[in-house]
Motif scaffolding. Sequence first.
Motif, PDB file in Angstrom:
ATOM      1  N   VAL A 188       0.793  -1.184  -0.066  1.00  0.00           N
ATOM      2  CA  VAL A 188       0.140  -0.081  -0.050  1.00  0.00           C
ATOM      3  C   VAL A 188       0.802   1.248   0.072  1.00  0.00           C
ATOM      4  O   VAL A 188       1.821   1.183   0.347  1.00  0.00           O
ATOM      5  N   PRO A 189       0.285   2.216  -0.313  1.00  0.00           N
ATOM      6  CA  PRO A 189       1.191   3.608  -0.474  1.00  0.00           C
ATOM      7  C   PRO A 189       1.184   4.154   1.197  1.00  0.00           C
ATOM      8  O   PRO A 189       0.273   3.588   1.800  1.00  0.00           O
ATOM      9  N   PHE A 190       2.193   4.805   1.324  1.00  0.00           N
ATOM     10  CA  PHE A 190       2.246   5.446   2.754  1.00  0.00           C
ATOM     11  C   PHE A 190       1.675   6.790   2.737  1.00  0.00           C
ATOM     12  O   PHE A 190       2.106   7.651   1.857  1.00  0.00           O
ATOM     13  N   ASP A 191       0.624   7.136   3.537  1.00  0.00           N
ATOM     14  CA  ASP A 191      -0.153   8.468   3.497  1.00  0.00           C
ATOM     15  C   ASP A 191       0.876   9.637   4.123  1.00  0.00           C
ATOM     16  O   ASP A 191       0.816  10.624   3.315  1.00  0.00           O
ATOM     17  N   ALA A 192       1.785   9.299   4.949  1.00  0.00           N
ATOM     18  CA  ALA A 192       2.429  10.186   5.484  1.00  0.00           C
ATOM     19  C   ALA A 192       3.840   9.739   5.997  1.00  0.00           C
ATOM     20  O   ALA A 192       4.056   8.633   6.423  1.00  0.00           O
ATOM     21  N   SER A 220       5.357   6.448  -2.220  1.00  0.00           N
ATOM     22  CA  SER A 220       3.771   7.238  -2.637  1.00  0.00           C
ATOM     23  C   SER A 220       3.064   6.144  -3.307  1.00  0.00           C
ATOM     24  O   SER A 220       3.600   5.174  -3.860  1.00  0.00           O
ATOM     25  N   ALA A 221       1.841   6.428  -3.516  1.00  0.00           N
ATOM     26  CA  ALA A 221       1.111   5.841  -4.416  1.00  0.00           C
ATOM     27  C   ALA A 221       1.254   5.637  -5.976  1.00  0.00           C
ATOM     28  O   ALA A 221       1.319   4.538  -6.350  1.00  0.00           O
ATOM     29  N   ALA A 222       2.170   6.764  -6.222  1.00  0.00           N
ATOM     30  CA  ALA A 222       2.481   6.730  -7.437  1.00  0.00           C
ATOM     31  C   ALA A 222       3.771   5.903  -7.990  1.00  0.00           C
ATOM     32  O   ALA A 222       3.625   5.348  -9.209  1.00  0.00           O
ATOM     33  N   LYS A 243      -1.594   9.747  -4.846  1.00  0.00           N
ATOM     34  CA  LYS A 243      -1.684  11.017  -4.187  1.00  0.00           C
ATOM     35  C   LYS A 243      -0.322  10.950  -3.435  1.00  0.00           C
ATOM     36  O   LYS A 243       0.335  10.098  -3.322  1.00  0.00           O
ATOM     37  N   PRO A 244       0.264  12.169  -3.318  1.00  0.00           N
ATOM     38  CA  PRO A 244       1.504  12.309  -2.605  1.00  0.00           C
ATOM     39  C   PRO A 244       1.420  12.025  -1.280  1.00  0.00           C
ATOM     40  O   PRO A 244       0.753  11.755  -0.323  1.00  0.00           O
ATOM     41  N   THR A 245       2.695  11.384  -0.646  1.00  0.00           N
ATOM     42  CA  THR A 245       3.145  10.895   0.401  1.00  0.00           C
ATOM     43  C   THR A 245       3.412  12.156   1.274  1.00  0.00           C
ATOM     44  O   THR A 245       4.458  12.907   0.892  1.00  0.00           O
ATOM     45  N   LEU A 246       2.751  12.812   2.221  1.00  0.00           N
ATOM     46  CA  LEU A 246       3.108  14.108   2.812  1.00  0.00           C
ATOM     47  C   LEU A 246       4.367  13.858   4.037  1.00  0.00           C
ATOM     48  O   LEU A 246       4.335  12.926   4.547  1.00  0.00           O
TER      49      LEU A 246
END
Length: 299
Positions: A188-192, A220-222, A243-246
């Motif tokens: 999974v992507p990491f959100d932050a 990131s998701a990308a 979406k970007p990882t913050l």
Amino acid sequence: MPLSTFIPLLHEINDAYEESVTLFATKPPSKDLGFLDPKSPSLDITIGSRDLTIQQSPSLLSSPRDGETTVLWRVTPLFATYLSHPENPFFSHGVLSSRSTVLELGCGVAGVLGLTLGSSGRVRGYFLSDQEYVLKLLRRNLEENTPPPAAPRKGGARVKAGTVVRTLAMDWEKDRITREHPVLKEGVPFDAVIACDCIYNEALVEGFVEALEEACRELSAASRGMDGGSRLSEEAGGEEGAKPTLAIIAQELRSPEVFETWLERFHRSFHTYRIPDSLLTPEINSSSGYSVHVGILRD
């Protein structure tokens, strides 16, 4: 998209010097480097409604191997308390949620944010990273402060598993942050990527920002689809687009020179924003000597 309502709330940073002048104009004088209690081997703290007992190693503060990570810093429980409030903007605007996955850099021995967001179930996955020698005491604190799993329901019905909490050894100057890391293979992507008080001298700035860049790019998701086959990826169910990882940076304001050096370097790689005091609690706003910045990696 959550960021479309979240980002307009923030103060965009375009000049590191102006931001430094603004924040340090009202900053109270620093009393020390920023430790909560550098002499006690054990600390009792409360985050929201949770009481935690944190073990630390004051004797290692004088160690040549970055002993600062072996005691709890003041900003961490303050930031954890802030994130525990349901009305804080990260959760109220859906930037973080019970379906989020988070990596923390430089977590230290306490694991307070992992206990606040991870073992409490506020996020789906929480990954704590620091140097190898930190992990033994970190894992002890996580184990001793994590409630036991719920008992199976009567009749043998399955109980949904709790949040995934992982620890991993990570040295910014030696290790790459990549999906090939055995602990970061969750699909999974990491959100932050979160870091608390990791910039207290200029020598740390370059390696720290490079680690943030790598984490936000690689996790990131990308950078990867949601096809890892892990429990996290199965729970994600493909509900999110790219979406970007913050990068989320909470810190105590100590040296304007160190802060400005960090912010100039960070701003070269990240679109940079600050959570305004109106969205922070009084305990962690600039008048109390703290700041919270958010970065989105530049293309």
